[in-house]
Structures are given as structure tokens and as C-alpha cells.
Design an enzyme around this catalytic site. Structure first.
Site, PDB file in Angstrom:
ATOM      1  N   TYR A   8       4.811 -16.362   6.353  1.00 37.06           N
ATOM      2  CA  TYR A   8       3.701 -16.261   5.410  1.00 37.06           C
ATOM      3  C   TYR A   8       3.729 -17.468   4.472  1.00 37.06           C
ATOM      4  CZ  TYR A   8       3.035 -11.339   6.718  1.00 37.06           C
ATOM      5  OH  TYR A   8       2.807 -10.170   7.399  1.00 37.06           O
ATOM      6  N   SER A 161      -2.978  -2.303   7.370  1.00 29.92           N
ATOM      7  CA  SER A 161      -4.446  -2.348   7.348  1.00 29.92           C
ATOM      8  C   SER A 161      -5.062  -0.961   7.550  1.00 29.92           C
ATOM      9  CB  SER A 161      -4.981  -3.311   8.409  1.00 29.92           C
ATOM     10  OG  SER A 161      -4.596  -4.635   8.120  1.00 29.92           O
ATOM     11  N   PRO A 162      -4.588   0.077   6.837  1.00 27.85           N
ATOM     12  CA  PRO A 162      -5.161   1.411   7.013  1.00 27.85           C
ATOM     13  C   PRO A 162      -6.590   1.529   6.487  1.00 27.85           C
ATOM     14  CG  PRO A 162      -3.655   1.419   5.162  1.00 27.85           C
ATOM     15  CD  PRO A 162      -3.521   0.073   5.811  1.00 27.85           C
ATOM     16  N   GLY A 164      -8.808  -0.811   7.243  1.00 24.12           N
ATOM     17  CA  GLY A 164      -9.595  -1.701   8.078  1.00 24.12           C
ATOM     18  C   GLY A 164      -9.861  -3.037   7.414  1.00 24.12           C
ATOM     19  N   ARG A 165      -8.824  -3.564   6.735  1.00 20.82           N
ATOM     20  CA  ARG A 165      -8.942  -4.835   6.007  1.00 20.82           C
ATOM     21  C   ARG A 165     -10.086  -4.801   4.989  1.00 20.82           C
ATOM     22  NH1 ARG A 165      -6.966  -6.108  11.086  1.00 20.82           N
ATOM     23  NH2 ARG A 165      -5.198  -7.556  11.059  1.00 20.82           N
ATOM     24  N   GLY A 166     -10.227  -3.645   4.346  1.00 19.60           N
ATOM     25  CA  GLY A 166     -11.226  -3.486   3.294  1.00 19.60           C
ATOM     26  C   GLY A 166     -12.562  -2.950   3.770  1.00 19.60           C
ATOM     27  N   PHE A 167     -12.818  -3.029   5.064  1.00 20.74           N
ATOM     28  CA  PHE A 167     -14.124  -2.616   5.576  1.00 20.74           C
ATOM     29  C   PHE A 167     -14.366  -1.133   5.363  1.00 20.74           C
ATOM     30  CE2 PHE A 167     -16.600  -0.792   9.072  1.00 20.74           C
ATOM     31  CZ  PHE A 167     -17.787  -1.485   8.921  1.00 20.74           C
TER      32      PHE A 167
END
Length: 281
Positions: A8, A161-162, A164-167
Site C-alpha cells: 500500500y 468492502s462489505p 460495495g466500496r460505498g455503492f
């Protein structure tokens, strides 16, 4: 729980985490990853780095020392294989990581984005404490084999990413709302046509949230939290893993959302100010 990786940054986020934990290392469960390297610093889209796998034992041995130096500590609580290297048998990679445990440089070992068969092969060399995989309402691949295997063998599943990466939290309605340098601009699900089709999912989540006076984020997390397989997979059968489990569970996305809801039972969270936390992949 703080979850980072050597690559990272690249190779700068561990330094940032190390500075943040100066003088309070014992207050955090510290996790990092190994197994990916930068092969071209600017050769990717938008001049981003190009990454490749490297599971060679000699790379693992050198990387744990480099990670500890950047983190400013003598051990990590969880050392994870970022991705399995298809060119190196996972037994060889895992054996080198087990050496880090034997040397006191890591307390536990974890895998990321692997198959049940790969978990089994690693287990034959050294215990697998956790498996980190993407898991959400729109990413359910782990339900087929990985999650049942983790449940059966007492391995903790760390879903990333639970939301959905913010979606799924309703943050984006169009591709143009993504910042210019945002990684999501290169993901298929966020492309114009796909995003428009996927908005039906976000709309349904919002409808449920409005009906029960919750936030879309809480609704998105609830199926994962309520799933019996996830809950049971997080209960260690070995006492030596119990402390790590307790801290991971305590700071997991599931319990953050639940605790906040309990503390304000008659006032739903304000999505503009309160955000459930989650580990980054």
C-alpha cells in the site's frame, strides 16, 4: 484492528501506521500483508503502479523484516498472504510465513482471496487463523465453498468492502460523481452502463432502510452479520486464537454498526457524519 499491507502506498502506508501507533502499539491489533510487489511504479492506468504476485520464500523472509521496520514494531498480530502466487506452491509461501511465527515476528497467519482448496493446503503446513475476502450484497462468491470451509474449521472470515466500496451505502448515483483519481473508475461495476443497472440494487437497499428507519449502510451490513455461517466462522476453537478473535470481532464492521444503533435506538445514524468502519483490502 488496523489492517494494512507492505505494497500500500506503495511501501508508505506501513510507515504512516507505524507513526500513528507510536507509544500505543498495544492498543491495536496490527495486521499487514505480503505477496505483492510493484513491477512498474507508473505503468498502470492514470500512471498508477503495476503490481504482480511474489510468493517466493526469500521474498517473504525479507518482507516481514521490512514491514516491521516500517511499522516500528517487533511483531504483527496477523500476517496475511495478500494473494497466492500462481508461480509458487502455496505450501512454500506459507512455510516461509510460518517461520515468521516461529521467530516471534508474527502471532497469527491469514490468507486473502483464496479457494477452499488453497486454504486446506496451507493448513497442512501451519494453522490458518483468518481468511480475508470481498463479501457483500453484490459479491457473494465466498458463500459457495470458502465460508462453509471456514465455519467447519474454525477460521475467521474477514470480509472487506462489505458496503460495495460505498455503492451500497448510496454514495454514488453516476460515474461522474467519482473523483478523477478514484480507483473505482477502473472497476467494471462502476462503468456507466453497469452502474446504471446496478442502481436498482442501491434503490432497493434505500427503500428498506427508509422503511425501518435505518441507513443504507446498516441494511447492507445486516445480511452479513445475521448469516449464521459468518457468525460461527468467527468463533475460534483454539484458545490461543481467542484474544485475536475478540479484538477482530470487537472492531469489525458488524459490531461497529450494531453498537452505534444500540447507543441511539430512537435516532438513526446520520450517514453524512457517522460511517461504519471496515478494513481495506
Amino acid at each position: 484492528m488496523i489492517d494494512t499491507a507492505d505494497v500500500y502506498g506503495p511501501y508508505t502506508n506501513e510507515e504512516l501506521v507505524g507513526r500513528a501507533l507510536t507509544g500505543r502499539r498495544d492498543s491495536a491489533v496490527l495486521a499487514t500483508k505480503v505477496g505483492r510487489v510493484v513491477v512498474d511504479p507508473t505503468g498502470g492506468p492514470d500512471n498508477l503502479p503495476v503490481l504482480a504476485g511474489d510468493g517466493r520464500p526469500e521474498h517473504i523472509r525479507a518482507s516481514i523484516d521490512a514491514s516491521l521496520r516500517r511499522l516500528g514494531t517487533d511483531h504483527v498480530d496477523l500476517y496475511q498472504l495478500h494473494r497466492a502466487d500462481p508461480q509458487v506452491p502455496i505450501e512454500e509461501t506459507w512455510g516461509a510465513m510460518a517461520e515468521a511465527v516461529a521467530a516471534g515476528k508474527a502471532r497469527h497467519l491469514g490468507l486473502s482471496e483464496v479457494t477452499a482448496e488453497q486454504i486446506q493446503r496451507a493448513q497442512a503446513v501451519h494453522p490458518v487463523t483468518t481468511v480475508q475476502s470481498e463479501f457483500s450484497l453484490w459479491t457473494r462468491d465466498v458463500q459457495a465453498e470458502v465460508l462453509p470451509y471456514c465455519r467447519q474449521h474454525g477460521i475467521g472470515l474477514l470480509p472487506y468492502s462489505p458496503l460495495g466500496r460505498g455503492f451500497l451505502a448510496g454514495r454514488f448515483a453516476s460515474f461522474d460523481q467519482l473523483p478523477r483519481n478514484d480507483h473505482r473508475r477502473r472497476l467494471p461495476r462502476f462503468q456507466q452502463d453497469n452502474l446504471r443497472a446496478n442502481l436498482a440494487i442501491a434503490t432497493k437497499v434505500r427503500e428498506v432502510a427508509d422503511r425501518i428507519e435505518a441507513t443504507p449502510a446498516q441494511v447492507s451490513l445486516s445480511p452479513l452479520r445475521a448469516r449464521e455461517a459468518v457468525a460461527r466462522s468467527m468463533k475460534w476453537s483454539e484458545r490461543k486464537r481467542s484474544e485475536l478473535f475478540f479484538e477482530c470481532h470487537r472492531y469489525s464492521v458488524f459490531h461497529t454498526a450494531e453498537a452505534r444503533q444500540r447507543s441511539r435506538p430512537h435516532s438513526p445514524l446520520n450517514p453524512s457524519t457517522e460511517k461504519p468502519t471496515c478494513a481495506q483490502p
